[in-house]
Design a protein around this motif. Structure first.
Motif, PDB file in Angstrom:
ATOM      1  N   PRO A 231      -1.078  -9.323  30.781  1.00 29.34           N
ATOM      2  CA  PRO A 231      -0.166  -8.205  31.047  1.00 29.34           C
ATOM      3  C   PRO A 231       1.068  -8.676  31.816  1.00 29.34           C
ATOM      4  CG  PRO A 231      -2.410  -7.645  31.670  1.00 29.34           C
ATOM      5  CD  PRO A 231      -2.376  -9.116  31.411  1.00 29.34           C
TER       6      PRO A 231
ATOM      7  N   PRO B  85       5.498  -2.714  25.402  1.00 24.17           N
ATOM      8  CA  PRO B  85       4.562  -1.726  25.950  1.00 24.17           C
ATOM      9  C   PRO B  85       4.389  -0.541  24.994  1.00 24.17           C
ATOM     10  CG  PRO B  85       6.669  -1.663  27.100  1.00 24.17           C
ATOM     11  CD  PRO B  85       6.721  -2.848  26.189  1.00 24.17           C
TER      12      PRO B  85
ATOM     13  N   ALA C 228       1.168   2.709  23.696  1.00 21.98           N
ATOM     14  CA  ALA C 228      -0.235   3.156  23.626  1.00 21.98           C
ATOM     15  C   ALA C 228      -0.897   3.101  24.995  1.00 21.98           C
ATOM     16  CB  ALA C 228      -1.020   2.310  22.626  1.00 21.98           C
ATOM     17  N   GLY C 229      -0.126   3.414  26.027  1.00 19.79           N
ATOM     18  CA  GLY C 229      -0.700   3.428  27.371  1.00 19.79           C
ATOM     19  C   GLY C 229      -0.941   2.065  27.956  1.00 19.79           C
ATOM     20  N   CYS C 230      -0.430   1.025  27.319  1.00 21.01           N
ATOM     21  CA  CYS C 230      -0.650  -0.335  27.810  1.00 21.01           C
ATOM     22  C   CYS C 230       0.669  -0.964  28.205  1.00 21.01           C
ATOM     23  CB  CYS C 230      -1.286  -1.182  26.702  1.00 21.01           C
ATOM     24  SG  CYS C 230      -2.922  -0.638  26.279  1.00 21.01           S
TER      25      CYS C 230
ATOM     26  N   THR D  63      -1.880  -0.700  14.858  1.00 26.15           N
ATOM     27  CA  THR D  63      -2.778   0.133  15.650  1.00 26.15           C
ATOM     28  C   THR D  63      -4.028   0.437  14.835  1.00 26.15           C
ATOM     29  OG1 THR D  63      -0.860   1.138  16.700  1.00 26.15           O
ATOM     30  CG2 THR D  63      -2.960   2.299  16.922  1.00 26.15           C
TER      31      THR D  63
ATOM     32  N   ARG E 112      -6.234  -5.105  23.585  1.00 25.81           N
ATOM     33  CA  ARG E 112      -6.382  -3.851  24.323  1.00 25.81           C
ATOM     34  C   ARG E 112      -5.382  -2.824  23.822  1.00 25.81           C
ATOM     35  NH1 ARG E 112      -4.372  -5.101  30.409  1.00 25.81           N
ATOM     36  NH2 ARG E 112      -4.291  -2.850  30.530  1.00 25.81           N
ATOM     37  N   GLY E 113      -5.755  -1.569  23.960  1.00 25.13           N
ATOM     38  CA  GLY E 113      -4.912  -0.504  23.443  1.00 25.13           C
ATOM     39  C   GLY E 113      -5.222  -0.196  21.992  1.00 25.13           C
TER      40      GLY E 113
ATOM     41  N   ARG F  22      -5.354  -2.206  19.326  1.00 29.02           N
ATOM     42  CA  ARG F  22      -4.413  -2.829  18.406  1.00 29.02           C
ATOM     43  C   ARG F  22      -4.996  -4.093  17.784  1.00 29.02           C
ATOM     44  NH1 ARG F  22       0.695  -2.772  22.414  1.00 29.02           N
ATOM     45  NH2 ARG F  22      -0.981  -3.224  23.883  1.00 29.02           N
TER      46      ARG F  22
END
Lengths: 498, 561
Positions: free
Chosen positions: B10, B57, B59-61, B396, B442-443, B445
Motif C-alpha cells: 500500500p 486507489p 474499491a475502498g483500497c 474487478t 485486495r479489494g 481485484r
C-alpha cells in the motif's frame, strides 16, 4: 456500440439484401477504368459540403448520381463514364456534424490515425518511412519552422476525406474537374493520379517492379458474385462490410449515433441497444502511398553473384510468384508471355503452403506473398489441420484496391488501398505480425524482403543449407498514409442532411 | 526453477508523484537500452524480468505499488520456495538498493533512512502469492539463455565460413560447422547439461520419492502407534482394550519380521565389515588404529540410530497390514467413495447456482466501448519497442461465492495443468509468453501481468481464437468481460470487445526491466534447440541418421559476401 449476437449465415451465391446501400468500391475495383484519381480533400465549409456537394454526388436520379453502389452489375458500369467512391477521416466526420458521442464509437485506430507515433512503430513506418517525412498525412506534431521549404506537405489535419474517381485516362482529369466544380466541393489538397498498367496477354495489372498484382483477392459472401476455385473459401461478409457476421461469427464494431440525432429514421437501428447504426454497410479504408525504388530493386536482383539466381529467379523468390503471377509452389519455371491468363491465375490460386511446400524449398518462408497471406502455413506451428489454419488466416484478409502511380518527378510506386471491417485485426495485423515480423514462420531477424526496412536479410530455404542474401537495400518507402471510413449510402445521405 | 516474485505494498504518500518517478526511471532505462547501456539490475543475475507499477486507489483500497519479478529459482522443492524468494529479494536490494529505497519511501510504514537490511526485511513483508504463474521457456536460466544465444551466433558465423560449394554428407557439414566454433563455444556445447523441466511438479518427475516425502511422517506415526500396541500386548497380554488388541498371529508375524530384519541387518553389517576390513589402511600406529575403529563404529551406531524410527515405522506398518488388511482396503475405498460423493455434490451445487445465473448471463450488459484515448496513448507509448512487450491488467472480480470459488479453482487448475502437462503450444496456445501471472489482489481485484513478444493485437488475438476457452474461464468471473456462456464459453471469442476491455483495464507499464530485450521466446527456444542438437551430435561423434541433421541445418543459410 455493437452486440455480440450471431446472425444466421447467408448462402454464398445470394447477394446481400442491402447491396444497393454498399459503395461500389467494395464489390469491384473498377478494372474497366484504367485511370483513377485519389483526391485528398479538406473541408472549410461543412454546410456547403453537405448540402450542395454531397447531395449532388448522391443524387436520387441514377443518371445524375456520381457515387454508385455495389448492386450495379459490372457490365453496366462499363457504359458509364466514371465511378466514384468517397470516404472520410475522423476530422472530416466531425466537421460534417457527427457528435463527439458518435465519434467515440469509432475504433481508436481510426480516430488516432495511421501517423500516431505508437502506430508508426507498430507498422514499421520508421526511418525513411516515418510519418515525419510523409508528403501527405504528416502528423501536425512534426511541424517545424523549416517546413516552409516544403510547401506541398499535406498535414494530417488537412485531410478530411478521400474522393476516388475512376475513369478512362483521357477523361479522368475532366471528370475530376467536373466534380470539383460542383457547388460546395471541398478543396482538393492533393490529387494523385494513377493508372492500371496491364500485363500483356493476361489482363492482370502490373506493379512497378514488374510483377502481376491483385491476384489473391478474397471472395466475399454476398458481395463477390463469382464462384471461387475449389479449395478457396468464401469469406464472411462481416470481414469487409460492417453490420454482418464476420469469420468469428460476431458483428464487427460499428459506429453508431444516439437515436435523438436521427429523428428521421434515416439509419437502421441496432438490434439490442437504443442507437442507430451509422456504420452499417460501410467499411474502413486504408490508404498508403508506397514509393518503390525500381532501380535499386533491379540493381539488387540483377547484381546477384550467383548466376543461377540472378535476375528473375531471385526476384521471384523474394516475391513468392513469378513476374507473370504464377506461384512458385506450383511453377518451378514460369510459362512464356501470353501463355498465362488471368483465369489461369485465379483458378490456380487454391494452393496451400503446408500441404505443398512446408519447408519453403519452392517458395521461401519469408517471401512477400507468403507473409501477406500465409494460407495454411501456420498449421504445423500451431498444431492445427490445414483447413483450421486456413480459417485462422482468413480472419486477417484484406480487400485490395490499389493502383500504380508515376508522378512528375518520375517517382513511382503503389497507392495501396485496402478495405476491411476491423483495421486492427486485418490490415495492422498483416503489416505488423506477418510482413514486418522478424520471427515469422520460424525465421530469425528478417522482415519482408520487399517492404521491410534496411538493412535486412532474406533467406531462401534449401534441403541442405539455405542461401541468405544480406544487406538488402530499402526498396519501398512510405510517402503518405491515412485511415478513412467508407460509409454506406444511407449513412452518406444522413451526413448530407445534418 | 523459474519463479515469480510479487510484492504488493500500500502507498501512503502521493501515488501520482510515485508514478512520475517511476516513469522517469523507466524512460531512462529505455533510453539506455537504445545505447546498449548496462543497468544496475543486471547485477541480479537470476533476474529475467522486473516491473514496478502503481494500481490507482479504488474499491475502498489505497493505491498499491506492485513489484513483479521473474527469476531463476535455486531449489526444486516447492516447500522451500519461501527461502528462495527471500534470497532473491536480498539480491535485488544488493543490485539496486537506491531505486528500491526511492520507490518504497512512498509506501506505508517504510522505515526512514532505512539500511539495506531494513529494506530487505521491509520488502519480505509484502510478498504475495500468485494464483497462476506461467513460464514460457521452462528450465532456461538467464545464464543458459545467454550461452545459447552466443553459441547460436557462433554457429551462424561458422556456417558463413564454410567452404563452398557446400557438398558432402550432412554429418560432414555439421562436423565442419562444429569444428568452426570458437573453443569456448565448443566446450559449452560438449558440456551442455540436461534441460531441467521445472514445470513438472516433483510428484510427476519423481513420483515415488515425492509421495514418500509427503507421506513419511503420517505413515511413521501410524506405524509406531501400531508397533507400540504390539509391544504393549507382548509385554502385558490382555492389558489393552479388546478393540485395539492385536491378535497373537500379528505378534508372531511382527516377531518374524523383526527377526528377518535383524538377519538382513546382520548380513549387511557382515558385508560392510568385510569391505571395510579389506579397505582398512595399513601401517597405522595403534593409536591411529583405535581412532579409525572408534570413528567407524560411531558412524555405524549413528546411522543405525537414525534408521531406528524408519525401522520401527516399517515394522509397525507390516504389523498393521497383517492385522487389518481387509479393513484397510475397506477404509481406502470408503474414503475414495466419500471423496467422490463430495465432489459430485459440489459439482451439482455449483451447476445449480450457475444455472441460476443463467446460461447467457442476461444481466450482463453489452460492453459499452468508450475508449479513453489519452490513457490509451500513455499505455501505448511504451509498446512496440524492441522484441518484447508488457501488459498489466487490473479487473474487478464479480461478487458472489460462486464467482470466487470458480475463479480460484480455474486458476489452480490451469496453473497445475500448465506445469504438469507441459504444453508445447504454450499457455492458451500463445507461443510468445516469457512469463505470465494472475494474482488476486485486495479489494476483490484480479491482476494479470505478462511479458510477451510482438504486439498487443496479435497477442490477444491468439487468446481470442485458439485460447479462448481458458481465457474466458478466468476472466468471465470479472466485471465487464464480454458476455459468456456457462462461464467458459463465448467471452473472449467476441474478439473486439475482449480486446477493448483488455485495453480499458490496462495499467501503464511505467518501469519495466528486461534482461534480454532483443530475444523472443521463439529465438530463445531456437537457440536452445541448436545447442541441444549440436550437443547430441557431438556426443555421438556425429554418427546419427542423416535425416536428424535436416532439422538442424534448415535453421541456417550461407551468406554471400
Amino acid at each position: 456500440m455493437f452486440s455480440s449476437d450471431v446472425l444466421p449465415p447467408r448462402r454464398p451465391d445470394t447477394p446481400l439484401n442491402e447491396l444497393s446501400d454498399v459503395q461500389g468500391l467494395l464489390a469491384h475495383g473498377y478494372p474497366f477504368f484504367d485511370g483513377a484519381a485519389y483526391c485528398l480533400f479538406h473541408i472549410d465549409n461543412p454546410a456547403e459540403v453537405r448540402r450542395p456537394w454531397l447531395q449532388t454526388l448522391l443524387h436520387p436520379d441514377p443518371a445524375e448520381r456520381w457515387i454508385d453502389h455495389a448492386l450495379y452489375p459490372s457490365n453496366r458500369l462499363k457504359y458509364e463514364d466514371s465511378g466514384v467512391a468517397i470516404a472520410f477521416t475522423a476530422s472530416g466526420l466531425r466537421k460534417l456534424g457527427l457528435s463527439d458521442d458518435a465519434l467515440a464509437t469509432f475504433v481508436p485506430e481510426f480516430r488516432e490515425g495511421m501517423a500516431a507515433e505508437h502506430r508508426a512503430r507498430q507498422l514499421g513506418d520508421i526511418e525513411d518511412s516515418r510519418p515525419g517525412l510523409w508528403t501527405w498525412g504528416r502528423p501536425d506534431s512534426a511541424r517545424q519552422p523549416d517546413n516552409a521549404g516544403e510547401p506541398n506537405i499535406v498535414w494530417q489535419s488537412d485531410i478530411d476525406g478521400l474522393l476516388i474517381v475512376y475513369a478512362p485516362p483521357d477523361t479522368l482529369a475532366e471528370r475530376v474537374q467536373t466534380i470539383s466544380r460542383i457547388r460546395g466541393c471541398p478543396e482538393f489538397r492533393r490529387v494523385i493520379r494513377t493508372r492500371l498498367y496491364m500485363q500483356q496477354g493476361t489482363g492482370v495489372p502490373l506493379e512497378p517492379f514488374g510483377f502481376a498484382d491483385g491476384i489473391s483477392q478474397p471472395y466475399i459472401e454476398g458481395v463477390t458474385m463469382k464462384v471461387p476455385p475449389e479449395g478457396v473459401r468464401i469469406i464472411r461478409t462481416g470481414e469487409f462490410v460492417l453490420g454482418y457476421p464476420n469469420e468469428i461469427g460476431r458483428l464487427p464494431a460499428s459506429p453508431s449515433i444516439a437515436l435523438a440525432e436521427d429523428p428521421n429514421h434515416g439509419l437502421p437501428r441496432l438490434p439490442h441497444v437504443p442507437r442507430a447504426d451509422f456504420g452499417r454497410n460501410g467499411s474502413f479504408l486504408v490508404m498508403r502511398q508506397l514509393e518503390q525504388d525500381v532501380t535499386a530493386f533491379n540493381r539488387f536482383v540483377n547484381g546477384d553473384p550467383d548466376p543461377g539466381l540472378r535476375g528473375d529467379n531471385l526476384a521471384a523468390r523474394m516475391v513468392g510468384r513469378w513476374r507473370n503471377g504464377e506461384p512458385l509452389v506450383r511453377a518451378q519455371q514460369p510459362r512464356g508471355p501470353g501463355e498465362v491468363t488471368k483465369t489461369d491465375l485465379e483458378d490456380g490460386n487454391n494452393f496451400g503452403y503446408d500441404r505443398e511446400d512446408r519447408h519453403g524449398f519452392e517458395c521461401p518462408l519469408g517471401a512477400h506473398v507468403r507473409r501477406a497471406n500465409p494460407r495454411d502455413a501456420l498449421a504445423q506451428g500451431l498444431q492445427l489441420s490445414p483447413a483450421e489454419a486456413q480459417r485462422l488466416v482468413d480472419q486477417h484478409r484484406i480487400l485490395r484496391r490499389g493502383r500504380t502511380y508515376r508522378d512528375d518527378t518520375r517517382a513511382e510506386g503503389l497507392i495501396f488501398v485496402c478495405l476491411n471491417a476491423n483495421i486492427e485485426r486485418q490490415f495492422e495485423f498483416v503489416q505488423s505480425s506477418w510482413l514486418m515480423s522478424r520471427e515469422f514462420s520460424g525465421l530469425s531477424g528478417e522482415t519482408d524482403p520487399i517492404l521491410g526496412n534496411a538493412p535486412r536479410r532474406f533467406t531462401m530455404q534449401h534441403p541442405l543449407l539455405g542461401r541468405c542474401r544480406a544487406n538488402l537495400p530499402q526498396f519501398v518507402r512510405v510517402r503518405g498514409g491515412s485511415y478513412f471510413f467508407l460509409p454506406g449510402l444511407r449513412s452518406l445521405r444522413y451526413l448530407s442532411q445534418l | 526453477m523459474q519463479r515469480g516474485l510479487t510484492l504488493i505494498t500500500p502507498i501512503a504518500g502521493d501515488w501520482q508523484a510515485l508514478m512520475t518517478l517511476l516513469r522517469e526511471r523507466g524512460d531512462a532505462l529505455q533510453a539506455g537500452w537504445q545505447n546498449n547501456a548496462p543497468y544496475a539490475l543486471d547485477a541480479a543475475e537470476r533476474l529475467h524480468f522486473l516491473s514496478l507499477f502503481v494500481i490507482e486507489p479504488g474499491a475502498g483500497c489505497p493505491a498499491l505499488l506492485v513489484l513483479e519479478g521473474s527469476f531463476d529459482g535455486r531449489c526444486r522443492n516447492p516447500l522451500t520456495d519461501e527461502s528462495d524468494r527471500d534470497q532473491f529479494i536480498n539480491e535485488l536490494v544488493i543490485a539496486n538498493a537506491p531505486l528500491l529505497r526511492e520507490v518504497y519511501a512512498f509506501c506505508i510504514n517504510y522505515p526512514q533512512n532505512a539500511t539495506d537490511q531494513q529494506v530487505r526485511e521491509y520488502l519480505k513483508i509484502w510478498k504475495h502469492d500468485n494464483q497462476l504463474f506461467y513460464v514460457g521457456c521452462p528450465g532456461l536460466t538467464t545464464g543458459r539463455i545467454a550461452e545459447d544465444a552466443q553459441i547460436a551466433a557462433d554457429v551462424e558465423a561458422s556456417v558463413r565460413n564454410l567452404n563452398r560449394p557446400i557438398m558432402g554428407r550432412r554429418a560432414q557439414i555439421v562436423r565442419e560447422i562444429f569444428q568452426g566454433l570458437p573453443r569456448a563455444s565448443r566446450d559449452l556445447v560438449v558440456n551442455t547439461p540436461d534441460r531441467p523441466f521445472w514445470v513438472r511438479h516433483p510428484l510427476y518427475e519423481q513420483p515415488l520419492q515425492t509421495l514418500y516425502w509427503y507421506a513419511k511422517w503420517p505413515l511413521a506415526i501410524v506405524g509406531w502407534a501400531v508397533l507400540l500396541l504390539v509391544l504393549a500386548e507382548a509385554w502385558s497380554p490382555g492389558s489393552l482394550p479388546e478393540c485395539i488388541t492385536p491378535a497373537q498371529s500379528v505378534l508372531a508375524a511382527t516377531w518374524n519380521w523383526f527377526a528377518f530384519f535383524l538377519v538382513v541387518a546382520g548380513v549387511l553389517t557382515l558385508f560392510w565389515l568385510l569391505i571395510w576390513c579389506g579397505e582398512f589402511p595399513q601401517y597405522l600406529t595403534p593409536r591411529m588404529t583405535r581412532y579409525v575403529i572408534a570413528t567407524k563404529l560411531e558412524e555405524y551406531v549413528r546411522t543405525s540410530i537414525r534408521a531406528l524410527p524408519s525401522f520401527g515405522a516399517v515394522l509397525g506398518l507390516l504389523a498393521l497390514a497383517h492385522w487389518q488388511w481387509m479393513r484397510l482396503w475397506d477404509f481406502f475405498f470408503s474414503a475414495l467413495a466419500f471423496l467422490l460423493l463430495v465432489l459430485v455434490v459440489t459439482a451439482i451445487v455449483w451447476y445449480v447456482r450457475l444455472l441460476r445465473i443463467g446460461l447467457r448471463e442476461p444481466a450482463d450488459r453489452v460492453f459499452d466501448l468508450r475508449w479513453d484515448t489519452n490513457r490509451l496513448a500513455a499505455v501505448r507509448e511504451r509498446e512496440d519497442r524492441l522484441a518484447q512487450s508488457h501488459i498489466i491488467s487490473v479487473t474487478t472480480i464479480r461478487l458472489g461465492v460462486l464467482r470466487w470459488v470458480t475463479l480460484r479453482c480455474v486458476l489452480f487448475a490451469i496453473h497445475w495443468l500448465a506445469r504438469i502437462l507441459y504444453n508445447p503450444l504454450g499457455l492458451f496456445s500463445t507461443q510468445s509468453i516469457h512469463f505470465a501471472r494472475w494474482t488476486i489482489v485486495r479489494g476483490g481485484r484480479l491482476l494479470f501481468i505478462s511479458n510477451y513478444d510482438g504486439g498487443f493485437g496479435g497477442y490477444l488475438g491468439v487468446f481470442a481464437t485458439l485460447g479462448a476457452a481458458g481465457v474466458s474461464a478466468i476472466w468471465t468471473n470479472t466485471e465487464g468481460f464480454p458476455r459468456g456462456f456457462l462461464l467458459f464459453g463465448d467471452g473472449a471469442r467476441d474478439e473486439q470487445p475482449f480486446k477493448a476491455r483488455a485495453r480499458n483495464s490496462q495499467v501503464e507499464s511505467v518501469f519495466w526491466y528486461r534482461r534480454y530485450p532483443h530475444l523472443s521466446v521463439a529465438a530463445i527456444e531456437r537457440n536452445a534447440a541448436i545447442r541441444m542438437e549440436l550437443a547430441r551430435f557431438s556426443s555421438k561423434a556425429f554418427q546419427v541418421p542423416e535425416a536428424d541433421f535436416d532439422v538442424f541445418l534448415r535453421r541456417f543459410a550461407t551468406t554471400t559476401p
